[in-house]
Design an enzyme around this catalytic site. Sequence first.
Site, PDB file in Angstrom:
ATOM      1  N   GLY A 174       0.539  -1.081   0.081  1.00  0.00           N
ATOM      2  CA  GLY A 174       0.278   0.070   0.273  1.00  0.00           C
ATOM      3  C   GLY A 174       1.074   1.234   0.135  1.00  0.00           C
TER       4      GLY A 174
ATOM      5  N   ARG B 249       1.243  -4.658  -6.269  1.00  0.00           N
ATOM      6  CA  ARG B 249       1.571  -6.485  -5.116  1.00  0.00           C
ATOM      7  C   ARG B 249       1.384  -7.333  -6.322  1.00  0.00           C
ATOM      8  NH1 ARG B 249      -2.526  -3.344  -2.259  1.00  0.00           N
ATOM      9  NH2 ARG B 249      -1.782  -3.325  -0.054  1.00  0.00           N
TER      10      ARG B 249
ATOM     11  N   ASP C 145       4.437  -5.139   6.257  1.00  0.00           N
ATOM     12  CA  ASP C 145       4.918  -6.343   6.103  1.00  0.00           C
ATOM     13  C   ASP C 145       5.095  -7.760   5.223  1.00  0.00           C
ATOM     14  OD1 ASP C 145       1.764  -6.885   6.596  1.00  0.00           O
ATOM     15  OD2 ASP C 145       1.784  -8.582   7.941  1.00  0.00           O
TER      16      ASP C 145
ATOM     17  N   THR D 110       3.956   2.615   5.322  1.00  0.00           N
ATOM     18  CA  THR D 110       1.987   1.819   5.463  1.00  0.00           C
ATOM     19  C   THR D 110       1.760   2.421   6.441  1.00  0.00           C
ATOM     20  OG1 THR D 110       1.073   0.259   6.676  1.00  0.00           O
ATOM     21  CG2 THR D 110       3.467   0.154   7.394  1.00  0.00           C
TER      22      THR D 110
ATOM     23  N   ASP E  98      -1.038   2.221   8.643  1.00  0.00           N
ATOM     24  CA  ASP E  98      -1.356   1.647   9.725  1.00  0.00           C
ATOM     25  C   ASP E  98      -0.734   1.409  10.630  1.00  0.00           C
ATOM     26  OD1 ASP E  98      -3.527   0.587   8.412  1.00  0.00           O
ATOM     27  OD2 ASP E  98      -2.314  -1.631   7.001  1.00  0.00           O
TER      28      ASP E  98
ATOM     29  N   ASP F  38       1.817  -0.624  11.633  1.00  0.00           N
ATOM     30  CA  ASP F  38       1.309  -2.165  12.734  1.00  0.00           C
ATOM     31  C   ASP F  38       2.997  -3.447  12.841  1.00  0.00           C
ATOM     32  OD1 ASP F  38       1.577  -2.476  10.035  1.00  0.00           O
ATOM     33  OD2 ASP F  38      -0.750  -3.377   9.854  1.00  0.00           O
TER      34      ASP F  38
ATOM     35  N   ARG G   2      -7.425  -2.748   9.339  1.00  0.00           N
ATOM     36  CA  ARG G   2      -7.844  -4.224   9.594  1.00  0.00           C
ATOM     37  C   ARG G   2      -8.123  -4.846  10.948  1.00  0.00           C
ATOM     38  NH1 ARG G   2      -7.443  -6.020   4.034  1.00  0.00           N
ATOM     39  NH2 ARG G   2      -6.382  -4.251   2.933  1.00  0.00           N
TER      40      ARG G   2
HETATM   41  P1  ADP Z   1       2.748  -4.361   2.856  1.00  0.00           P
HETATM   42  O1  ADP Z   1       3.948  -4.422   2.254  1.00  0.00           O
HETATM   43  O2  ADP Z   1       2.043  -3.214   2.127  1.00  0.00           O
HETATM   44  O3  ADP Z   1       2.154  -5.693   3.647  1.00  0.00           O
HETATM   45  P2  ADP Z   1       1.545  -7.063   0.834  1.00  0.00           P
HETATM   46  O4  ADP Z   1       0.986  -7.895   1.958  1.00  0.00           O
HETATM   47  O5  ADP Z   1       0.713  -6.164  -0.817  1.00  0.00           O
HETATM   48  O6  ADP Z   1       1.992  -5.217   0.891  1.00  0.00           O
HETATM   49  O7  ADP Z   1       2.810  -7.268   0.670  1.00  0.00           O
HETATM   50  C1  ADP Z   1       3.236  -6.250  -1.258  1.00  0.00           C
HETATM   51  C2  ADP Z   1       3.995  -7.279  -2.225  1.00  0.00           C
HETATM   52  O8  ADP Z   1       4.860  -8.771  -0.882  1.00  0.00           O
HETATM   53  C3  ADP Z   1       2.790  -8.588  -2.758  1.00  0.00           C
HETATM   54  O9  ADP Z   1       2.229  -8.200  -3.663  1.00  0.00           O
HETATM   55  C4  ADP Z   1       3.801 -10.256  -2.515  1.00  0.00           C
HETATM   56  O10 ADP Z   1       4.700  -9.965  -3.615  1.00  0.00           O
HETATM   57  C5  ADP Z   1       4.905  -9.528  -1.542  1.00  0.00           C
HETATM   58  N1  ADP Z   1       5.268 -10.650  -0.413  1.00  0.00           N
HETATM   59  C6  ADP Z   1       3.617 -10.916   0.835  1.00  0.00           C
HETATM   60  N2  ADP Z   1       3.841 -12.094   1.533  1.00  0.00           N
HETATM   61  C7  ADP Z   1       4.980 -12.693   0.726  1.00  0.00           C
HETATM   62  C8  ADP Z   1       5.763 -13.944   1.350  1.00  0.00           C
HETATM   63  N3  ADP Z   1       5.470 -14.536   2.120  1.00  0.00           N
HETATM   64  N4  ADP Z   1       7.073 -13.776   0.129  1.00  0.00           N
HETATM   65  C9  ADP Z   1       7.072 -13.933  -0.799  1.00  0.00           C
HETATM   66  N5  ADP Z   1       6.772 -12.465  -1.104  1.00  0.00           N
HETATM   67  C10 ADP Z   1       5.945 -11.630  -0.672  1.00  0.00           C
END
Ligand code: ADP
Length: 322
Positions: free
Chosen positions: A11, A72, A103, A126, A128, A130, A172
Amino acid sequence: MKRIGVFTSGGDAPGMNAGIRAVVRTAAGLGVEVVGIRRGYAGMIEGEFVPLGPRDVANIIQRGGTILLTARSKAFLSEEGRAKAAEKLAEAGIQGLVAVGGDGTFRGAERLIEEHRIPVVGIPGTIDNDLYGTDYTIGFDTAVNTALDAIDRIRDTAASHERVFFIEVMGRFAGFIALEVGIAGGAEVIALPEVPVSPQEIADTITESFKKGKRSSIIVVAEGAYPGGAQALFKAVHGLTGFEARVTVLGHIQRGGSPTAKDRVLASRLGAAATRTLIEGTSGVMIGEVEGEITLTPLHDAVSKKKPINLELVDLARSLAG
Ligand code: ADP
């Protein structure tokens, strides 16, 4: 290290641009080149790389969103996708990465380090707030102030029409935004995922406040505080009491906008520290700020440990709502 990459992922959050600027200018000061990776991990896999010099990051510190774009990437969740990303990085001579995200972004970074020995240092971007290992994440302060501005406006209407408003803010899984805007906005009730409030409790609070002569109320609800969010919570309260109320979901207006001074300073500080840390040879950590000091937290802890909500603030909100 001769060349490092910087990317934003997950995000978007206000202040990410200030972070990118700090990375580029700190690296330049140390004689290291920076390559901007567009669209997060999706762009890494596609080799969407742009060289970034100190002049390329002029005039961005005040801009919300991210000039590098964010995305993403499903492909990055697979080993093949990550191998392709590693190959593109090697081809471009990128020897280390500064990752700006939440995360999910850091979980992806952990995989890159383990599977391909690519050094990565993260900074928390982020709204959030968090992430464990930092008091504040980049973008949180701006999001809180944006939501607060909206609540102040809604309160004018709530007071003039003697109405109850349920206002849903982002969060969330974590109630940091709701708690801060709830206190700053003088909410009568704050519903958080960590400290849920039942429809009956809300009904009782509104009844009590009417008895005390209050004719308007603001109920701040974090998205994840009740299944179905503020709308469903209002319906449940209405079902119990017949009270009328208006529901406003603030939604994406909380994500964008010019970053506050606090977010710009935080992003500048964390971006510069992450770059120095990476170039000096450390990997697998998130740079945060705890009690005003720069700290290093293993990426694994940042994503797996839970940052607790400040229960003293929860009590404060309750005691001042009367
Ligand atoms: P944020 O970083 O804001 O938490 P996302 O959860 O959408 O955002 O994660 C961003 C990107 O990081 C995902 O689209 C994915 O490509 C990668 N990612 C997330 N979780 C994993 C994971 N467990 N292993 C590998 N890549 C991951």
